[in-house]
Design an enzyme around this catalytic site. Structure first.
Site, mmCIF file in Angstrom:
data_model
loop_
_atom_site.group_PDB
_atom_site.id
_atom_site.type_symbol
_atom_site.label_atom_id
_atom_site.label_comp_id
_atom_site.label_asym_id
_atom_site.label_seq_id
_atom_site.Cartn_x
_atom_site.Cartn_y
_atom_site.Cartn_z
ATOM 1 C CE LYS A 199 -4.168 -1.669 -0.169
ATOM 2 N NZ LYS A 199 -3.719 -3.218 -0.180
HETATM 3 C C1 LIG Z 1 -9.833 -2.765 -1.760
HETATM 4 C C2 LIG Z 1 -9.236 -3.396 -0.549
HETATM 5 N N1 LIG Z 1 -10.024 -3.606 0.552
HETATM 6 C C3 LIG Z 1 -9.383 -4.168 1.517
HETATM 7 C C4 LIG Z 1 -8.083 -4.594 1.778
HETATM 8 C C5 LIG Z 1 -7.462 -5.518 2.664
HETATM 9 O O1 LIG Z 1 -6.387 -4.965 3.332
HETATM 10 P P1 LIG Z 1 -5.696 -5.709 4.515
HETATM 11 O O2 LIG Z 1 -4.749 -6.460 3.179
HETATM 12 O O3 LIG Z 1 -4.717 -4.798 4.917
HETATM 13 O O4 LIG Z 1 -6.189 -6.627 4.907
HETATM 14 C C6 LIG Z 1 -7.107 -4.486 0.650
HETATM 15 C C7 LIG Z 1 -5.927 -4.915 0.457
HETATM 16 O O5 LIG Z 1 -5.513 -5.371 -0.437
HETATM 17 C C8 LIG Z 1 -7.874 -3.792 -0.762
HETATM 18 O O6 LIG Z 1 -7.330 -3.657 -1.799
#
Ligand SMILES: Cc1ncc(COP(=O)(O)O)c(C=O)c1O
Length: 376
Positions: free
Chosen positions: A180
């Site tokens: 990210k």
């Molecule tokens: C659109 C979206 N929502 C939620 C998430 C979830 O985040 P995490 O990977 O930190 O759990 C991601 C992660 O790639 C995402 O791209």
């Protein structure tokens, strides 16, 4: 091989981890609190609660607002599986909605069609970092008494009409996973204004234990505790927060560089037949991914790019086509059905050089030339 994404971490993050280790307090503590304070200041949010992943942030935000069994949450099919799993984890039912062709953001008209008496929340996704039409979503929420849980995993640092995403609205969820805009190694955060819900989420983040958060913020542990609500083990450790704090010192530099690359791509691809760029204003968007649409060529282009040592990806396979999620599909999702087969994610990361970006542009345009020659 030019990767599709990669984290930008260095000696500063390593030293910060070492410093935490030297204190002997590795779990949630004063560094987590400092990270939250840095996020509050940057975003302009009243409450930020740091958690261990973006998925946890979405789950705990829904749970904090009382979303659960018997409720429906409207969410785009074109998102990461995490958004859908977070909804299912509360016991609520995800209701897939369609997206707009020009920017892949939620189609508000389609959302309206899907609201029922069971609808309790909408989870818009600020896809690629571009904020959704928040004015219309907030008006819809007001009209139908709904909660907007923003999935801002892609949109850390983005602005909507001059205001940072997370500084207004009901609840905004960020992800700090390895690729990210900023990373904590793994991590996430919920930003919200409502003090009462914020306090509930703070407690739920650490097993529903009363006052545990506030004691740990001082790096203290006590033998007495009271479990006062249902909760999760979602808190963020000092180690992860230390990485995030260092990343916060670099965030504006990261965003500026990402914007430069996206504009460079846009300039090259907007004049190339067969390629459709997304309608994104990079003065407000902190871009997480760069996506083009290449109707009829996506899979072949991916193979070609691989041969040219350029990574690419698909964000995302439509969730309503996934074996486990198919059961939730209702009605038509025409735009999503067509577009997810056309979208291609090109490399984008904060330390990308102009030479790397040009190698990507060259490979993509070369594919178009080769494909048009073989079709003559
Ligand atoms: C659109 C979206 N929502 C939620 C998430 C979830 O985040 P995490 O990977 O930190 O759990 C991601 C992660 O790639 C995402 O791209």
């Amino acid at each position: 091989m030019i990767p599709t994404s990669k984290p930008s971490t260095g000696k500063e993050e390593l030293s910060a981890i070492e410093a935490v280790m030297e204190t002997g307090w590795l779990g949630m503590g004063s560094v987590t609190k400092d990270f939250e304070a840095a996020l509050e200041e940057y975003i302009g949010a009243k409450n930020i609660i740091a958690v261990n992943t973006g998925t946890s942030a979405l789950h705990i935000a829904l749970d904090g607002y009382g979303i659960g069994h018997g409720h429906e949450v409207i969410v785009p099919s074109l998102t990461y599986a995490a958004s859908i799993q977070a909804i299912i984890s509360t016991g609520a039912t995800p209701v897939f909605c369609d997206v707009n062709e020009k920017d892949l953001l939620v189609d508000i008209k389609d959302i309206k069609r899907r609201i029922t008496s069971k609808t309790k929340a909408i989870m818009p996704v600020h896809y690629c970092g571009k904020p959704c039409d928040m004015d219309s979503l907030m008006a819809l929420a007001e009209e139908h008494n709904l909660v907007i849980i923003e999935d801002a995993a892609h949109a850390f640092g983005s602005k909507y009409k001059g205001r940072k995403i997370g500084s207004f609205g009901h609840a905004t969820c960020f992800s700090f996973d390895p690729i990210k805009i900023i990373t904590c190694g793994e991590g996430g955060a919920v930003a919200l204004d409502d003090d009462e819900v914020a306090e509930k989420i703070r407690q739920k983040r650490i097993l529903g234990i009363d006052k545990e958060t506030w004691r740990r913020y001082r790096n203290e542990r006590g033998w007495f505790y009271e479990v006062v609500s249902h909760g999760f083990r979602y808190h963020m450790s000092n180690i992860n927060a230390a990485i995030g704090l260092e990343q916060m010192k670099k965030v504006d530099k990261f965003i500026t560089r990402r914007r430069e690359i996206c504009r460079r791509y846009d300039t090259a691809f907007q004049s190339t037949d067969g390629i459709y760029t997304l309608d994104i204003d990079y003065s407000e968007t902190a871009p997480f991914t760069y996506i083009i649409r290449v109707p009829g060529m996506r899979d072949d282009m991916m193979d070609f790019l691989k041969e040219k040592e350029v990574g690419s990806g698909v964000h995302y396979i439509a969730n309503h086509t996934q074996p486990f999620f198919r059961q939730y599909t209702r009605g038509e999702l025409n735009v999503t059905d067509r577009l997810w087969k056309e979208i291609l994610t090109l490399p984008l990361y904060s330390e990308m050089t102009n030479e790397e970006a040009d190698q990507v542009i060259h490979a993509v345009t070369n594919y178009i030339i080769t494909a048009s020659l073989t079709h003559v």
